[in-house]
Write a protein that holds these residues in place. Structure first.
Motif, PDB file in Angstrom:
ATOM      1  N   ASP A   1      -5.862  -1.869   3.566  1.00 35.10           N
ATOM      2  CA  ASP A   1      -5.049  -2.983   3.073  1.00 35.10           C
ATOM      3  C   ASP A   1      -4.389  -2.537   1.768  1.00 35.10           C
ATOM      4  OD1 ASP A   1      -4.132  -5.473   1.959  1.00 35.10           O
ATOM      5  OD2 ASP A   1      -5.501  -6.493   3.323  1.00 35.10           O
TER       6      ASP A   1
ATOM      7  N   GLY B   1      -1.418  -8.725   3.793  1.00 37.19           N
ATOM      8  CA  GLY B   1      -1.069 -10.127   3.983  1.00 37.19           C
ATOM      9  C   GLY B   1       0.240 -10.329   3.243  1.00 37.19           C
TER      10      GLY B   1
ATOM     11  N   LEU C   1     -10.546  -2.989   2.425  1.00 41.60           N
ATOM     12  CA  LEU C   1      -9.889  -3.817   1.410  1.00 41.60           C
ATOM     13  C   LEU C   1     -10.248  -3.313   0.015  1.00 41.60           C
ATOM     14  CD1 LEU C   1      -8.210  -6.520   1.268  1.00 41.60           C
ATOM     15  CD2 LEU C   1     -10.382  -7.676   0.931  1.00 41.60           C
TER      16      LEU C   1
ATOM     17  N   GLY D   1      -4.224 -24.391   3.762  1.00 41.17           N
ATOM     18  CA  GLY D   1      -2.989 -25.162   3.707  1.00 41.17           C
ATOM     19  C   GLY D   1      -2.659 -25.929   4.981  1.00 41.17           C
ATOM     20  N   LYS D   2      -3.611 -25.984   5.940  1.00 40.81           N
ATOM     21  CA  LYS D   2      -3.317 -26.715   7.177  1.00 40.81           C
ATOM     22  C   LYS D   2      -4.374 -27.794   7.402  1.00 40.81           C
ATOM     23  CE  LYS D   2      -1.238 -22.828   9.660  1.00 40.81           C
ATOM     24  NZ  LYS D   2      -1.931 -21.710   8.983  1.00 40.81           N
TER      25      LYS D   2
ATOM     26  N   ASN E   1      -5.492 -20.042  10.627  1.00 43.32           N
ATOM     27  CA  ASN E   1      -6.094 -19.948   9.297  1.00 43.32           C
ATOM     28  C   ASN E   1      -5.961 -21.329   8.658  1.00 43.32           C
ATOM     29  OD1 ASN E   1      -6.519 -19.524   6.509  1.00 43.32           O
ATOM     30  ND2 ASN E   1      -5.927 -17.378   6.712  1.00 43.32           N
TER      31      ASN E   1
ATOM     32  N   ILE F   1     -10.416  -3.253   8.506  1.00 39.78           N
ATOM     33  CA  ILE F   1      -9.501  -3.170   7.372  1.00 39.78           C
ATOM     34  C   ILE F   1     -10.319  -2.854   6.135  1.00 39.78           C
ATOM     35  CG2 ILE F   1      -7.890  -4.439   5.914  1.00 39.78           C
ATOM     36  CD1 ILE F   1      -7.114  -6.097   8.351  1.00 39.78           C
TER      37      ILE F   1
END
Ligand code: THG
Length: 800
Positions: free
Chosen positions: A475, A509, A437, A326-327, A323, A435
């Motif tokens: 979720d 999450g 949501l 932030g990377k 994902n 999922i």
């Protein structure tokens, strides 16, 4: 009678036996195709069908095993061939027996194992099945399949062509098919696809089937057909022969009835005599469906693994790390279409204990529709672990499902307008669990009540679309507890409700919960334990956390999922308890020893006393301006510094900002009376499509505290509306926020619009997925990573 009815009653259903060996006796030459032979001698085929029916078979199988264009070659009209063979069987059967349209493997391997695509296989099978349907078959029977992806292609093709019942048979040797599928993975995948019957045939005599059939029975919920060979093939004068005689075959095959098998028949080497003996053997026996001991909520599969999620199964860790959020390294690679880092992250997470991998390639400047399927192909060819396809791009999900050989988890279907109607049927037809949501409209559902009402309405829609519960995972929606204090408890309620009312499994999450707090793993693992106790079946997290793993293994012992604590002991028998790692609470006043009472009230977030303290100062004759400049602003600046030094976290920052805001509101009338001019005008908005506003609200609060004249347009704000406000208020600065990769593109649209109209106003951007690089690329004047940084940025932008 309809074939589906026959599957439902309590009779054992007898299929026919082999065709090839009989044809050899009637003149089929070694190496000659049984299909061509059949086309030339339809009367021979008809005779064999009739022999089987006389022997007692209630289902005969068309002579179309190799009936796709890949096997028949370019000179034969595929549809016509299949229609003719089906008509021959129909003629022999009349109303006395059912006709199964046989669909064997194409002989081609699907990419990347071979050179055909899933779509090409579906095309070829559709052509064949259309002919079979025109010839009047009662069901489609995929036979002797050895590759899960190809077997799935038969199902998808049959669904596109007709409404007939579908049975799929796979052949196993020593517990696995040629491309590595075991019995359980096979039936889990087929049950997800909603086929009417599963089967296993060929490869061995009846006794050789026991192990794989027992394996399947653990989770079998639909009728199973078993068609063994007449023993193992033996070579005799260069010819293969099958030596198990009718009586032995019948005795051994009939034993499957007591295990819970619905239908029996024969494969290579079996003859009408074998079937006659089998019928005699099972006379008076009734079908008693097996009762699986543990029923999962959903099951994901890859080509070679099946992962059940359920209340009686261990919680499933879905690894979150593929994902780009932030990377920087991963984002850059994906933007360049490179997959190396993503593949590495898959490897690492599997080693760290993830049993499913979440795959999310959503970042600015990444074409998900191309990159997601490419990454899936790369992962599928390297790893056994099932995947969770995490994208808001529906086309990328669809392409991903074409690439995927088993049952992938689709992440996710929300309450967004039309989403269930578009994606639900695809998930249903591909047997892909999804999922659900609970997000709808532009308000985050904070309370359990709001979430449950969205869940109920989405479930109702899913059931209308004939989506079974075995494809639905809910979720529980982990929100940030530091800004929504009651949101964590709402998750627990959702988990319990889904379990008790619907028997549905849940996921979340996990790390969202601890955003803005220190020692996040402590919060995450504690919350994990609570959720597991309430019945959560799975969670998306970074598996590389010792604390999370410790909690998980310990919870498995406590929730009776680790018998005799076997796994726990194996893993932690040499574990040593760490020292308490609470850092001594710092002497509170040390870092603000010179602070005044008012300053202390802001720093400590004493919002109940701030007004009283300021009132006292005003009464004593202090200048209101001085109170702002010398008391409030230095205090909030101190708070900002503590936040940057990680002495303070989000809850304290919020509390101090609110306290300051209250003080400011109290002083405002005095300030206006004295004619202080307002600070620079700032327009703030979360961009269109995005409903997250926690971050933006904090920035607004902080800006106001520093004297900015803030106009907050709210969330989900279209570019035109922002432009209108900028013009009307002659704003010096606009602040745009977006939390999601899917909506950050709207920032660019907004900036373009403002620039196009030549408005002399600065734009700053921020939000979870936004980066400095992205900000520059879209032409923003600045990027701020948090509220404190935003204030500094705003000050520097309006000074310029
Ligand atoms: N529900 C569903 N799907 C989801 C979420 C959910 N998918 C995305 C997300 N939430 C869960 N996945 C992540 C992935 C990464 C991070 C958090 C949640 C994360 N990344 C670090 C960061 O942003 O700083 C980087 C950490 C690292 O380098 O490994 O925190 O709720 N259905």
């Amino acid at each position: 009678m309809m074939f589906r009815k026959a599957l439902e009653d309590n009779q054992i259903l007898i299929f026919d036996g082999g065709m090839g060996t009989l044809l050899q006796a009637k003149g089929l030459k070694p190496g000659q195709s049984p299909e061509i032979f059949g086309q030339q001698h339809p009367e021979v085929i008809e005779g064999i069908h009739k022999d089987y029916i006389r022997a007692g078979a209630r289902v005969v199988t068309t002579n179309t095993f190799g009936g796709t264009r890949f096997k028949l070659g370019p000179d034969i009209d595929v549809k016509r061939f299949n229609r003719e063979m089906a008509l021959v069987a129909r003629k022999a059967a009349g109303d006395r027996a059912f006709v199964a349209g046989s669909v064997g493997p194409t002989g081609k391997m699907i990419k990347p194992l071979g050179d055909v695509s899933f779509v090409e296989l579906v095309q070829a099978f559709k052509e064949q099945i259309l002919g079979l349907v025109q010839g009047g078959v009662d069901l489609i029977l995929g036979e002797t399949h050895f590759d899960l992806a190809e077997a799935r292609a038969v199902v998808v093709a049959a669904r596109e062509v007709c409404d007939l019942p579908i049975g799929i048979s796979m052949t196993f040797e020593q517990g696995a098919s040629l491309t590595g599928t075991d019995g359980l993975t096979f039936i889990d995948t087929m049950q997800n696809m909603g086929v009417d019957m599963v089967a296993t045939n060929c490869s061995a005599g009846p006794e050789g089937f026991l192990t794989v059939v027992r394996e399947m029975l653990q989770r079998l919920e639909i009728p199973l057909l078993v068609e063994p060979n007449a023993g193992l093939p033996e070579l005799e004068n260069g010819q293969t022969v099958f030596r198990l005689g009718p009586q032995d075959f019948a005795m051994q095959t009939a034993k499957f009835v007591s295990l819970g098998v619905k239908a029996l028949g024969g494969c290579c080497g079996t003859t009408p005599e074998h079937i006659r003996a089998l019928c005699a053997e099972i006379k008076d026996r009734k079908y008693v469906p097996p009762s699986p001991s543990k029923k999962p909520c959903i099951v994901l599969t890859s080509r070679s693994q099946s992962v059940p999620f359920g209340f009686e199964f261990k919680p499933v860790i879905v690894g979150e790390r593929i994902n780009p959020t932030g990377k920087k390294d991963l984002s850059a690679e994906l933007q360049a279409g490179q997959l190396t880092r993503a593949v590495e992250l898959a490897q690492e997470q599997i080693e760290q204990g993830a049993t499913v991998l979440d795959v999310n390639v959503g970042a600015a400047m990444v074409n998900e529709q191309e990159v997601l399927p490419a990454l899936i192909a790369a992962l599928v060819s390297r790893f056994d672990c099932p995947l969770c396809l995490d994208s808001s791009n529906e086309e990328a999900i669809r392409e991903g499902l074409f690439q995927y050989p088993g049952s992938a988890l689709v992440n996710s279907i929300s309450g967004e307008e039309g989403k269930m109607d578009r994606l639900g049927p695809i998930c249903r037809d591909f047997g892909a669990p999804f999922i659900l949501l609970p997000l709808k409209g532009n308000k985050l559902p904070v309370t359990a009540k709001e979430r449950l009402s969205i869940i109920e309405s989405l479930l109702a829609r899913a059931f209308d679309l004939n989506i079974p519960k075995r494809l639905i995972l809910v979720d529980a929606l982990a929100l940030t507890v530091s800004s929504k204090p009651e949101a964590a408890m709402a998750c627990l309620e959702v988990i319990r409700y889904c379990r008790e009312k619907w028997n549905l499994g849940t996921i979340m999450g996990l790390s969202n919960i601890s955003f803005g707090l220190p020692a996040r793993e402590l919060i995450n693992s504690t919350f994990l334990a609570m959720c597991l106790a309430h019945g959560m079946t799975s969670f998306i997290a970074n598996p590389n956390s010792a604390r999370l793993q410790e909690t998980l293994y310990a919870a498995n012992v406590l929730l009776h999922k680790d018998p005799q604590a076997g796994e726990f002991i194996a893993k932690f028998s040499r574990w040593s308890p760490g020292e308490q790692r609470i850092v001594k609470e710092q002497d509170k006043d040390l870092s603000c020893e010179n602070a005044s009472k008012v300053q202390l009230a802001v720093i400590k977030g004493d919002k109940d006393r701030i007004v009283e303290l300021l009132e006292q100062e005003v009464t004593e004759g202090r200048d209101p301006f001085e109170l702002v400049d010398k008391e409030l602003i230095p205090a909030i600046t101190e708070v900002g510094e503590k936040y940057e030094k990680k002495e303070y976290f989000l809850p304290q920052l919020l509390l101090s900002a609110e306290t300051m805001q209250k003080g400011f509101e109290f002083l405002r009338p005095f300030l206006e009376k004295k004619g202080k001019k307002k600070g620079p005008k700032v327009i703030m908005a979360t961009v269109e499509g995005d409903i997250h506003d926690i971050g933006k609200n904090i920035v607004c609060l902080m800006l106001k505290n520093y004297g900015f004249d803030v106009l907050d347009l709210g969330k989900d704000v279209p570019a035109e509306e922002i432009l209108r406000a900028v013009r009307e208020h002659k704003a010096a600065l606009v602040g745009l926020s977006a939390l999601m990769t899917t909506t950050m593109v709207k920032m660019e649209d907004t900036i373009k619009l403002i620039r196009k109209k030549n408005i002399p106003c600065k734009v700053m951007v921020g939000g979870a997925v936004v980066t400095e690089v992205f900000a520059q690329k879209i032409g923003a004047d600045g990027y701020a990573s948090d509220a404190v940084a935003a204030v500094k940025l705003a000050q520097s932008l309006v000074e310029k």
